[in-house]
Design a protein around this motif. Sequence first.
Motif, mmCIF file in Angstrom:
data_model
loop_
_atom_site.group_PDB
_atom_site.id
_atom_site.type_symbol
_atom_site.label_atom_id
_atom_site.label_comp_id
_atom_site.label_asym_id
_atom_site.label_seq_id
_atom_site.Cartn_x
_atom_site.Cartn_y
_atom_site.Cartn_z
ATOM 1 N N PHE A 98 0.371 4.328 0.386
ATOM 2 C CA PHE A 98 0.213 5.358 1.432
ATOM 3 C C PHE A 98 0.820 4.900 2.748
ATOM 4 C CE2 PHE A 98 -3.057 4.552 4.695
ATOM 5 C CZ PHE A 98 -3.705 3.416 4.208
ATOM 6 N N ASP A 142 -8.272 -7.252 -2.854
ATOM 7 C CA ASP A 142 -8.078 -6.037 -2.064
ATOM 8 C C ASP A 142 -8.446 -4.800 -2.861
ATOM 9 O OD1 ASP A 142 -7.227 -7.423 0.103
ATOM 10 O OD2 ASP A 142 -5.084 -7.128 -0.269
ATOM 11 N N ARG A 154 0.840 -1.202 0.000
ATOM 12 C CA ARG A 154 0.000 0.000 0.000
ATOM 13 C C ARG A 154 0.873 1.248 0.000
ATOM 14 N NH1 ARG A 154 -3.429 -3.375 -0.518
ATOM 15 N NH2 ARG A 154 -3.625 -5.057 0.997
ATOM 16 N N PRO A 163 -7.141 -1.350 -4.064
ATOM 17 C CA PRO A 163 -5.726 -1.065 -4.330
ATOM 18 C C PRO A 163 -5.007 -0.397 -3.152
ATOM 19 C CG PRO A 163 -7.096 -0.333 -6.154
ATOM 20 C CD PRO A 163 -8.029 -0.804 -5.085
ATOM 21 N N ARG A 164 -5.769 0.303 -2.322
ATOM 22 C CA ARG A 164 -5.087 1.042 -1.255
ATOM 23 C C ARG A 164 -5.246 0.443 0.141
ATOM 24 N NH1 ARG A 164 -6.937 6.665 -1.461
ATOM 25 N NH2 ARG A 164 -8.683 6.021 -2.743
ATOM 26 N N TRP A 165 -6.119 -0.546 0.283
ATOM 27 C CA TRP A 165 -6.191 -1.203 1.597
ATOM 28 C C TRP A 165 -6.695 -2.627 1.431
ATOM 29 C CZ3 TRP A 165 -9.158 3.262 0.592
ATOM 30 C CH2 TRP A 165 -10.504 3.046 0.358
ATOM 31 N N SER A 166 -6.485 -3.413 2.474
ATOM 32 C CA SER A 166 -6.853 -4.826 2.420
ATOM 33 C C SER A 166 -8.344 -4.992 2.685
ATOM 34 C CB SER A 166 -6.051 -5.580 3.481
ATOM 35 O OG SER A 166 -6.622 -6.843 3.700
ATOM 36 N N GLU A 210 -14.840 0.492 3.027
ATOM 37 C CA GLU A 210 -13.774 1.032 3.881
ATOM 38 C C GLU A 210 -13.378 0.056 4.989
ATOM 39 O OE1 GLU A 210 -15.700 4.528 5.256
ATOM 40 O OE2 GLU A 210 -15.689 5.489 3.307
#
Lengths: 218, 319
Positions: free
Chosen positions: A134, B272, A132, B274-277, B138
């Motif tokens: 970020f 996932d 990730r 792309p920015r969190w699982s 989220e």
Amino acid sequence: MAAASAEIRQGKPRARKPGALSPKTVAWTKAIIFVLCLGPFARLLIGAPLDLLGINPIETVRRSTGTWTLVFVLATLSVTPLRRLTGWHWLARLRRMLGLYAFFYALLHLGSYIWLEQFFDGAAIVKDIIKRPFITIGSVAFAMMVPLAVTSTDAMVRRLGGKNWIALHRLVYVLAICGVIHYWWLVKRDITQPAIYALVLMVLLGYRVVAALKKRTL
Amino acid sequence: MLIRRPDAIKPSEITPDSVYLRRREFVKAGVAMLAGATGLVSAGSVEAQGRGKKLAGARMSNFSTMEKANSYKEITSYNNYYEFGTDKSDPASYAQKLKTRPWTVLVDGEVKRPKRFDIEELLKLPLEERIYRLRCVEAWSMVIPWVGFELKQLIQQVEPTGKAKFVEFVTVLQPESMPGVRAPVLDWPYVEALRMDEAMHPLTLLAVGLYGETLPKQNGAPIRLVVPWKYGFKSAKSIVRIRFVEKQPKTAWVKAASNEYGFYSNVNPDVDHPRWSQATERRIGQDGFFSPRRKTLMFNGYADQVARLYTGMDLRKFY
């Protein structure tokens, strides 16, 4: 900057310029600001057991500690421009404290991620850092804060020598940028908040660039 | 016979779990009032708003989960409804200005009998209580006792033609009561869509109520979609139009970021964001402060009912 604090530390009584404060007033101001800076932490510490942190308290902890880290990083970076613009040189006495508070809230932020968010799941944390962006950039920013916090004591300034110390502490510019990007990349859609931090950071760094260019042309 | 046999007790005489569980709310509200009186916290805006009208006669459903439902306060003060702002507390703060009467839902497109339904007419349909898990993209989740009817019931009334392959849902756009639409966060009005077989699935609900009462505005009053095996954003709120179309519609989040939000958006722990699982989630209000997140289930735990809709599909490609 190091020169400025050394000047104060020499302790020779000088004629006070306008905007200058007595050592006693400075000490008091510092003490008051020290306590105020603990406010966000106290809110979380008291709010958690009393269920005052909203519907998703862990998210509140994560966001609050992250936000305050950025605020303190930007506050630290504001000291020099403010001092130059106002002539209040006593502001320099606050800089180390503000910087260490940035580190303190970053530590809480990281701690809340490792403990509350991932519950010490090492594999998940490593995967997050790798996968990730970020989180990668957030980790990089935190890693850069560590040497700055460690070398924040007077003894370390002396050991490193002023020049080296200043060079090392220029890392703060890089980590501030990484911190804002970390925030920018994590928001889902509405980038208003990270954009505000980015704007303030641009002003603070822009001031330094302009100051440096002016010095060179003179 | 004088002795009443157990089956002589009418279902309506049994206190539903959701009502029974509300005792906790009563106790909590008392504590909150006390805290408010001592100046610790300001009185919550949700309590001040009052609650919806009672919806009588909702049947219990076998599709309901036995898991502990989230409190009314949790469900109504932690919302994503970007038309009112992007903060979770914005909908509860600002949605009260939304005008929900008069309200009609236009059902048209590839149907034999297009119709404009009045909300009062829809409220008279036989209602069911469905306690569903809700999984937000989220990575948080809730358990919510919706009241509503199967979307299928409405679809059958309008008789879709052979060309109807997808169903599009259009959310109301009231700029005068929606502070969030001033910024181009999403392409307003909010549009969501389902494939026809997803829309006809018995789990797919049009909800008009929550906890036995009409829907609060921040939860999508007066009528909203609930698709429990998909991420929450698929369940469009405050619906004004349902349109049957041949081509896959462009939905709000796909338009905003197609690499992050797909048309299907089925809850899937293996794919996932792309920015969190998406492998785990936090159940709001129930997982303690120092407890690990819980594992997210395939199709949000509704795999037995819906997995067959996607046989042969690569769910990594069609995320």
